[in-house]
Design a protein around this motif. Structure first.
Motif, PDB file in Angstrom:
ATOM      1  N   ALA A  73      51.893  34.020   4.596  1.00 23.58           N
ATOM      2  CA  ALA A  73      51.580  34.134   3.192  1.00 23.58           C
ATOM      3  C   ALA A  73      52.580  34.158   2.225  1.00 23.58           C
ATOM      4  O   ALA A  73      52.200  33.581   1.147  1.00 23.58           O
ATOM      5  CB  ALA A  73      50.951  35.556   3.169  1.00 23.58           C
ATOM      6  N   ILE A  74      53.723  34.464   2.376  1.00 22.75           N
ATOM      7  CA  ILE A  74      54.962  34.318   1.631  1.00 22.75           C
ATOM      8  C   ILE A  74      55.163  32.905   1.355  1.00 22.75           C
ATOM      9  O   ILE A  74      55.256  32.443   0.199  1.00 22.75           O
ATOM     10  CB  ILE A  74      56.261  34.761   2.287  1.00 22.75           C
ATOM     11  N   SER A  75      55.108  31.871   2.549  1.00 21.88           N
ATOM     12  CA  SER A  75      55.312  30.685   2.234  1.00 21.88           C
ATOM     13  C   SER A  75      54.191  29.951   1.263  1.00 21.88           C
ATOM     14  O   SER A  75      54.343  29.293   0.379  1.00 21.88           O
ATOM     15  CB  SER A  75      54.962  29.867   3.686  1.00 21.88           C
ATOM     16  N   GLY A  76      52.878  30.471   1.509  1.00 18.61           N
ATOM     17  CA  GLY A  76      51.938  29.959   0.554  1.00 18.61           C
ATOM     18  C   GLY A  76      51.938  30.369  -0.895  1.00 18.61           C
ATOM     19  O   GLY A  76      51.746  29.655  -1.774  1.00 18.61           O
ATOM     20  N   ILE A 207      46.028  31.244   5.892  1.00 21.67           N
ATOM     21  CA  ILE A 207      46.807  32.496   5.466  1.00 21.67           C
ATOM     22  C   ILE A 207      47.641  31.841   4.425  1.00 21.67           C
ATOM     23  O   ILE A 207      48.141  32.606   3.373  1.00 21.67           O
ATOM     24  CB  ILE A 207      47.498  33.302   6.726  1.00 21.67           C
ATOM     25  N   MET A 208      48.289  31.009   4.718  1.00 22.06           N
ATOM     26  CA  MET A 208      49.186  30.168   3.719  1.00 22.06           C
ATOM     27  C   MET A 208      48.437  29.794   2.300  1.00 22.06           C
ATOM     28  O   MET A 208      49.175  30.274   1.318  1.00 22.06           O
ATOM     29  CB  MET A 208      49.963  28.808   4.100  1.00 22.06           C
ATOM     30  N   PHE A 209      47.350  29.522   2.498  1.00 21.89           N
ATOM     31  CA  PHE A 209      46.590  29.187   0.991  1.00 21.89           C
ATOM     32  C   PHE A 209      46.202  30.408   0.438  1.00 21.89           C
ATOM     33  O   PHE A 209      45.824  30.326  -0.789  1.00 21.89           O
ATOM     34  CB  PHE A 209      45.629  28.015   1.400  1.00 21.89           C
ATOM     35  N   PHE A 210      45.983  31.314   1.388  1.00 22.03           N
ATOM     36  CA  PHE A 210      45.536  32.507   0.842  1.00 22.03           C
ATOM     37  C   PHE A 210      46.705  33.101   0.056  1.00 22.03           C
ATOM     38  O   PHE A 210      46.656  33.577  -1.175  1.00 22.03           O
ATOM     39  CB  PHE A 210      45.331  33.529   1.959  1.00 22.03           C
ATOM     40  N   GLY A 211      47.989  32.948   0.553  1.00 20.87           N
ATOM     41  CA  GLY A 211      49.267  33.253  -0.390  1.00 20.87           C
ATOM     42  C   GLY A 211      49.297  32.481  -1.406  1.00 20.87           C
ATOM     43  O   GLY A 211      49.678  33.066  -2.579  1.00 20.87           O
ATOM     44  N   ALA A 212      48.908  31.100  -1.582  1.00 22.87           N
ATOM     45  CA  ALA A 212      48.929  30.453  -2.860  1.00 22.87           C
ATOM     46  C   ALA A 212      47.907  30.936  -3.758  1.00 22.87           C
ATOM     47  O   ALA A 212      48.147  30.856  -5.141  1.00 22.87           O
ATOM     48  CB  ALA A 212      48.777  28.785  -2.387  1.00 22.87           C
ATOM     49  N   LEU A 213      46.653  31.515  -3.449  1.00 21.50           N
ATOM     50  CA  LEU A 213      45.729  32.025  -4.129  1.00 21.50           C
ATOM     51  C   LEU A 213      46.276  33.051  -4.871  1.00 21.50           C
ATOM     52  O   LEU A 213      46.164  33.369  -6.194  1.00 21.50           O
ATOM     53  CB  LEU A 213      44.489  32.314  -3.340  1.00 21.50           C
ATOM     54  N   CYS A 214      47.154  33.921  -4.258  1.00 21.85           N
ATOM     55  CA  CYS A 214      47.603  35.286  -4.624  1.00 21.85           C
ATOM     56  C   CYS A 214      48.527  34.750  -5.897  1.00 21.85           C
ATOM     57  O   CYS A 214      48.923  35.582  -6.887  1.00 21.85           O
ATOM     58  CB  CYS A 214      48.284  36.045  -3.698  1.00 21.85           C
ATOM     59  N   ARG A 215      49.458  33.827  -5.653  1.00 26.63           N
ATOM     60  CA  ARG A 215      50.163  33.328  -6.420  1.00 26.63           C
ATOM     61  C   ARG A 215      49.439  32.805  -7.876  1.00 26.63           C
ATOM     62  O   ARG A 215      49.817  33.091  -9.080  1.00 26.63           O
ATOM     63  CB  ARG A 215      51.070  32.215  -6.195  1.00 26.63           C
ATOM     64  N   GLN A 216      48.594  32.252  -7.594  1.00 22.86           N
ATOM     65  CA  GLN A 216      47.665  31.622  -8.856  1.00 22.86           C
ATOM     66  C   GLN A 216      47.274  33.051  -9.727  1.00 22.86           C
ATOM     67  O   GLN A 216      47.229  33.358 -10.629  1.00 22.86           O
ATOM     68  CB  GLN A 216      46.466  31.066  -8.450  1.00 22.86           C
ATOM     69  N   LEU A 217      46.871  34.071  -8.971  1.00 22.33           N
ATOM     70  CA  LEU A 217      46.445  35.431  -9.524  1.00 22.33           C
ATOM     71  C   LEU A 217      47.736  35.981 -10.405  1.00 22.33           C
ATOM     72  O   LEU A 217      47.438  36.611 -11.439  1.00 22.33           O
ATOM     73  CB  LEU A 217      45.900  36.266  -8.430  1.00 22.33           C
TER      74      LEU A 217
END
Length: 378
Positions: A73-76, A207-217
């Motif tokens: 998740a961090i990587s994403g 999960i990685m792209f979930f992390g990317a979504l969180c960064r977008q948020l």
């Protein structure tokens, strides 16, 4: 540039998230705890030395898997944002250079000691050809044995980087709606193919792209867009925290799986929850955890070398007084030695390599800007 509450500045003027660095530390230490307790439990049981709860706790909750899920998740959260500007071959080159110098030099340091401590001192076969192929970071895909079992996670990282590069070229990487589609596509792929050996890697990419979504948020200022994205993130998290565990319980009750499946689902859910909880604590800035987070990649790479070396030395009686210690002492000793070695690797290899990569990227960027200026009409 406006700095959000989630971000701090460091000496080299890069933008960092102190809470994410803290989570890196927690994830690395959870993986270390799991692996060290799994190895030393045999010695502890043989000597009846005590501390078995240290192993039981990590085994029940699967600390290692929780740590790996958090790392993914961090990587994403971090990696896609390093792709900047309009899509171009130059930006992709800069991305590849940055990732290469961030990962490979520190990784190379671990290969030979990993081969020695996991194979050769135990008399297990590991050829020179295996050793050489490990330097690609993709040994298993090339038919070689990995010098360390944890290298599989780095292979998934490489796939993630390639997908990020494709999405960047398609102008999707900063589009929350597109990232949502990619995230859920990988998850659905995992759900449909879950009985296949490779299916779990689709879950990891999701999960990685979930992390990317969180960064977008975190980066988004549009109120309506934030609410839509927050609902999408909540839906995804609920899949791991509610629906998949419920499916696992039903499957177990029907006799399709044994109870190890519930442990598997629990670890993924906790990993997702841990990531979200830390993300919700933007002021988490414990100096010790932040520093450990900065060296967490080296901790991750070097801890198997430390624990297998110690186990070999102690198990053969070279240090008699260390043969009947509490399991917690063995885990703590592995952690202490690993942190010292990781700090050395970070300051002598990892950080200088990263800075070299930054210098090369600046040179290429300046050259690219100079070439572009020559094309402008006077």
């Amino acid at each position: 540039m406006t700095i959000s509450p989630w971000q701090i500045r460091i000496r080299d003027s890069e933008l960092r998230f102190s809470n994410i660095d803290a989570l890196r530390a927690i994830a690395a230490l959870l993986v270390l705890w799991m692996h060290a307790s799994e190895v030393f439990i045999y010695l502890v049981r043989e000597k009846d030395a005590g501390g078995e709860w240290v192993y039981r706790l990590s085994d029940i909750f699967d600390f290692g898997r929780i740590g790996v899920v958090s790392f993914f998740a961090i990587s994403g959260f971090v990696v896609p944002m390093s792709l900047k500007g309009p899509a171009s071959a130059t930006e992709l080159k800069l991305f590849a250079i940055g990732r290469f110098f961030r990962l490979y030099p520190a990784f190379w340091v671990s290969i030979v000691p990993g081969a020695v401590t996991f194979y050769w001192i135990w008399g297990k076969s590991f050829t020179i050809w295996d050793l050489l192929l490990n330097f690609t970071m993709m040994p298993e895909w090339l038919g070689a044995l990995p010098a360390e079992g944890l290298y599989w996670t780095l292979q998934i990282e490489m796939v993630f980087y390639a997908i990020c590069a494709i999405l960047f070229w398609m102008d999707w990487i900063r589009n929350a709606d597109r990232l949502f589609q990619v995230c859920f596509t990988f998850f659905i792929g995992y759900a449909l193919l879950r009985d296949k050996a490779y299916a779990i890697n689709l879950a990891h990419l999701s999960i990685m792209f979930f992390g990317a979504l969180c960064r977008q948020l975190v980066s988004m200022n549009d109120g309506i867009g934030r609410r839509r994205l927050l609902r999408a993130i909540g839906l995804y998290a609920s899949l791991w925290l509610i629906f998949i565990p419920a499916y696992g319980v039903v499957a177990i009750m029907l006799g399709k799986y044994d109870y190890s499946v519930s442990r598997f689902f629990l670890a993924y859910g906790i990993g997702i929850l841990l990531f979200l909880l830390v993300l919700a604590l933007p002021n988490l800035n414990a100096a010790c955890l932040v520093w450990l987070g900065r060296i967490s990649y080296s901790i991750y790479l070097l801890h198997p070398i430390v624990l297998f070396s110690l186990y070999w030395i102690i198990g053969r009686g070279y240090v008699p007084w260390m043969q009947a210690l509490n399991l917690g002492v063995y885990v703590a000793l592995c952690a202490l030695i690993t942190i010292v070695l990781a700090a050395v690797n970070f300051y002598l290899v990892e950080e200088p390599a990263r800075r070299l990569g930054q210098r090369i990227k600046r040179r290429i960027r300046l050259q690219s800007q100079g070439d572009a200026s020559l094309l402008r009409p006077n």
